[in-house]
Design a protein around this motif. Structure first.
Motif, PDB file in Angstrom:
ATOM      1  N   ILE A 169      24.570  -4.383  88.002  1.00 38.05           N
ATOM      2  CA  ILE A 169      23.792  -5.600  88.253  1.00 38.05           C
ATOM      3  C   ILE A 169      24.708  -6.800  88.443  1.00 38.05           C
ATOM      4  O   ILE A 169      24.492  -7.640  89.329  1.00 38.05           O
ATOM      5  N   ALA A 170      25.747  -6.904  87.616  1.00 43.02           N
ATOM      6  CA  ALA A 170      26.667  -8.033  87.729  1.00 43.02           C
ATOM      7  C   ALA A 170      27.397  -8.008  89.066  1.00 43.02           C
ATOM      8  O   ALA A 170      27.562  -9.049  89.719  1.00 43.02           O
ATOM      9  N   VAL A 171      27.838  -6.840  89.492  1.00 44.92           N
ATOM     10  CA  VAL A 171      28.537  -6.736  90.776  1.00 44.92           C
ATOM     11  C   VAL A 171      27.582  -7.064  91.924  1.00 44.92           C
ATOM     12  O   VAL A 171      27.958  -7.741  92.887  1.00 44.92           O
ATOM     13  N   LEU A 172      26.326  -6.601  91.832  1.00 41.74           N
ATOM     14  CA  LEU A 172      25.357  -6.887  92.881  1.00 41.74           C
ATOM     15  C   LEU A 172      25.138  -8.386  93.041  1.00 41.74           C
ATOM     16  O   LEU A 172      25.135  -8.918  94.161  1.00 41.74           O
ATOM     17  N   ASN A 173      24.961  -9.110  91.924  1.00 44.90           N
ATOM     18  CA  ASN A 173      24.773 -10.557  92.002  1.00 44.90           C
ATOM     19  C   ASN A 173      26.001 -11.245  92.591  1.00 44.90           C
ATOM     20  O   ASN A 173      25.879 -12.201  93.368  1.00 44.90           O
ATOM     21  N   GLY A 174      27.178 -10.768  92.216  1.00 48.27           N
ATOM     22  CA  GLY A 174      28.389 -11.358  92.771  1.00 48.27           C
ATOM     23  C   GLY A 174      28.504 -11.142  94.265  1.00 48.27           C
ATOM     24  O   GLY A 174      28.911 -12.055  95.011  1.00 48.27           O
ATOM     25  N   VAL A 175      28.140  -9.947  94.730  1.00 49.84           N
ATOM     26  CA  VAL A 175      28.196  -9.665  96.167  1.00 49.84           C
ATOM     27  C   VAL A 175      27.215 -10.554  96.934  1.00 49.84           C
ATOM     28  O   VAL A 175      27.525 -11.068  98.018  1.00 49.84           O
ATOM     29  N   VAL A 176      26.003 -10.739  96.350  1.00 48.22           N
ATOM     30  CA  VAL A 176      24.998 -11.582  97.006  1.00 48.22           C
ATOM     31  C   VAL A 176      25.529 -12.999  97.214  1.00 48.22           C
ATOM     32  O   VAL A 176      25.402 -13.582  98.300  1.00 48.22           O
ATOM     33  N   LEU A 177      26.154 -13.574  96.193  1.00 48.04           N
ATOM     34  CA  LEU A 177      26.640 -14.945  96.298  1.00 48.04           C
ATOM     35  C   LEU A 177      27.860 -15.059  97.204  1.00 48.04           C
ATOM     36  O   LEU A 177      27.910 -15.899  98.110  1.00 48.04           O
ATOM     37  N   VAL A 178      28.877 -14.219  96.958  1.00 47.49           N
ATOM     38  CA  VAL A 178      30.129 -14.347  97.699  1.00 47.49           C
ATOM     39  C   VAL A 178      29.917 -14.062  99.187  1.00 47.49           C
ATOM     40  O   VAL A 178      30.481 -14.749 100.050  1.00 47.49           O
ATOM     41  N   SER A 179      29.107 -13.070  99.526  1.00 47.83           N
ATOM     42  CA  SER A 179      28.861 -12.774 100.935  1.00 47.83           C
ATOM     43  C   SER A 179      28.162 -13.937 101.629  1.00 47.83           C
ATOM     44  O   SER A 179      28.456 -14.264 102.784  1.00 47.83           O
ATOM     45  N   TYR A 180      27.255 -14.612 100.919  1.00 47.89           N
ATOM     46  CA  TYR A 180      26.577 -15.755 101.538  1.00 47.89           C
ATOM     47  C   TYR A 180      27.506 -16.959 101.635  1.00 47.89           C
ATOM     48  O   TYR A 180      27.440 -17.722 102.611  1.00 47.89           O
ATOM     49  N   PHE A 181      28.370 -17.129 100.628  1.00 45.63           N
ATOM     50  CA  PHE A 181      29.383 -18.193 100.720  1.00 45.63           C
ATOM     51  C   PHE A 181      30.252 -17.978 101.961  1.00 45.63           C
ATOM     52  O   PHE A 181      30.554 -18.924 102.698  1.00 45.63           O
ATOM     53  N   ASN A 182      30.674 -16.754 102.189  1.00 39.68           N
ATOM     54  CA  ASN A 182      31.507 -16.445 103.363  1.00 39.68           C
ATOM     55  C   ASN A 182      30.748 -16.710 104.660  1.00 39.68           C
ATOM     56  O   ASN A 182      31.335 -17.183 105.648  1.00 39.68           O
ATOM     57  N   GLN A 183      29.462 -16.382 104.674  1.00 38.75           N
ATOM     58  CA  GLN A 183      28.657 -16.626 105.872  1.00 38.75           C
ATOM     59  C   GLN A 183      28.579 -18.118 106.190  1.00 38.75           C
ATOM     60  O   GLN A 183      28.739 -18.530 107.352  1.00 38.75           O
ATOM     61  N   LEU A 184      28.355 -18.932 105.167  1.00 39.85           N
ATOM     62  CA  LEU A 184      28.299 -20.375 105.377  1.00 39.85           C
ATOM     63  C   LEU A 184      29.653 -20.927 105.790  1.00 39.85           C
ATOM     64  O   LEU A 184      29.747 -21.840 106.627  1.00 39.85           O
ATOM     65  N   HIS A 185      30.715 -20.364 105.210  1.00 41.10           N
ATOM     66  CA  HIS A 185      32.060 -20.822 105.568  1.00 41.10           C
ATOM     67  C   HIS A 185      32.376 -20.485 107.014  1.00 41.10           C
ATOM     68  O   HIS A 185      33.034 -21.270 107.735  1.00 41.10           O
ATOM     69  N   ALA A 186      31.904 -19.330 107.491  1.00 39.89           N
ATOM     70  CA  ALA A 186      32.129 -18.957 108.885  1.00 39.89           C
ATOM     71  C   ALA A 186      31.332 -19.844 109.841  1.00 39.89           C
ATOM     72  O   ALA A 186      31.707 -19.994 111.011  1.00 39.89           O
ATOM     73  N   GLU A 187      30.253 -20.443 109.343  1.00 34.72           N
ATOM     74  CA  GLU A 187      29.456 -21.339 110.188  1.00 34.72           C
ATOM     75  C   GLU A 187      30.050 -22.733 110.272  1.00 34.72           C
ATOM     76  O   GLU A 187      29.492 -23.598 110.960  1.00 34.72           O
ATOM     77  N   GLY A 188      31.147 -22.978 109.558  1.00 36.23           N
ATOM     78  CA  GLY A 188      31.840 -24.258 109.673  1.00 36.23           C
ATOM     79  C   GLY A 188      31.652 -25.203 108.516  1.00 36.23           C
ATOM     80  O   GLY A 188      32.169 -26.329 108.553  1.00 36.23           O
ATOM     81  N   LEU A 189      30.932 -24.808 107.483  1.00 38.29           N
ATOM     82  CA  LEU A 189      30.756 -25.684 106.335  1.00 38.29           C
ATOM     83  C   LEU A 189      32.029 -25.720 105.506  1.00 38.29           C
ATOM     84  O   LEU A 189      32.801 -24.739 105.473  1.00 38.29           O
TER      85      LEU A 189
END
Length: 322
Positions: free
Chosen positions: A221-241
């Motif tokens: 569960i802890a790894v799943l929550n971490g993947v959810v956050l970090v993957s979305y952070f990377n997505q936003l970073h790739a969009e230029g934020l």
């Protein structure tokens, strides 16, 4: 568990009296064994069946001490003498049954541990017994039961858990392509373990095999929550934020999915906290660990993980503009 109190009839052979009739102790024992257990005299073959012929004394001999005392034993010269002439019968107490394991007799002492951890109790008991009890030659003490199962499970977990963490790290690395971010997701695991340990301490439970299984469930569960956050952070970073905008916006937008994952699991385990029937000793520690770990893992994931991502997720520093 009491294993004595049964009355037995013990035969004490008088060597001097038996010798007067030309009998040895072994002769008397063999004669009694033939009367009680029987002596094989031959074999009858009926078709494909082989039926042994066994000669033994009458059944009443086993039920009446008086009849047993009057058993006749044949001496070397052919004369027969009653058993009471060459032996003395004594009533004596003894065990209900004699158990054997691996060719050795053993006796079981059962103890139920309450109010403290099982491993600590066994360690203390071993130390006190080693100090106060001197075992005769050929005797030994073995500790088994739930303690033995827990020790076996702990030995397996010391091999399985590091292997599982290694496999998880490889999967994370193949997903993010970054050692930093893979380790960042794995940093969620201590957050979850901390809550499980605190929950055990608050409820007065001890580390057991079910609790260990609960800690393993927390890892996923802890790894799943971490993947959810970090993957979305990377997505936003790739969009230029900017990195600061990534963690602020990402934590806000992923608050609901993370909370749903934790709350559904926690609410599903709440009935196990109040279990009192058969199996509750397994269900309750597991539920306590998982629910307690979810509280700290969810809170710290949403608070500390964005901060750690802002500081360690990328190799090069980035200037963040408000």
């Amino acid at each position: 568990m009491q294993n004595d109190g049964v009355q037995y009839l013990r035969v004490i052979v008088d060597r001097l009296a038996a010798g007067q009739f030309g009998l040895s102790v072994e002769d008397v024992q063999d004669a009694l064994r033939a009367q009680i257990e029987g002596q094989r005299a031959g074999l009858v073959i009926e078709g494909n069946q082989r039926v042994p012929i066994v000669l033994r004394g009458p059944e009443r001999v086993k039920l009446s001490p008086a009849e047993f005392a009057m058993l006749r034993i044949t001496a070397a010269d052919g004369t027969s003498v009653p058993l009471e002439s060459v032996a003395r019968l004594v009533r004596d107490g003894g065990p209900v049954k004699i158990d054997r394991e691996m060719g050795s007799r053993y006796s079981v002492v059962i103890a139920n541990v309450s109010g403290r951890d099982l491993v600590g109790f066994v360690k203390e008991a071993k130390a006190k017994i080693a100090k106060a009890v001197s075992l005769p030659t050929g005797y030994r003490i073995s500790w088994g039961g739930q303690f033995e199962n827990q020790q076996r499970a702990a030995a397996r977990l010391t091999l399985v858990v590091p292997l599982a963490l290694g496999v998880i790290f490889l999967i994370l690395f193949s997903t993010f392509g970054s050692v930093r971010q893979s380790l960042l997701v794995l940093s969620n695991i201590p957050f979850a373990l901390m809550g499980g340990v605190i929950a055990l301490w608050v409820t007065g439970e001890y580390l057991s095999v079910p609790a260990s299984v609960g800690f393993i469930a927390l890892l996923g569960i802890a790894v799943l929550n971490g993947v959810v956050l970090v993957s979305y952070f990377n997505q936003l970073h790739a969009e230029g934020l900017s990195r600061l905008q990534c963690v602020v916006v990402g934590a806000e937008r992923r608050l609901r999915p993370v909370m749903m994952t934790a709350s559904i699991t926690a609410f599903g385990l709440i009935p196990l906290l109040f279990a009192s029937g058969p199996g509750s000793e397994v269900q309750r520690p597991l539920a306590i660990v998982v629910i307690g770990g979810l509280v700290t893992a969810t809170a710290l994931t949403l608070i500390l993980l964005p901060i750690l991502y802002l500081r360690f997720a990328h190799a090069t520093a980035e200037v963040c503009h408000g």
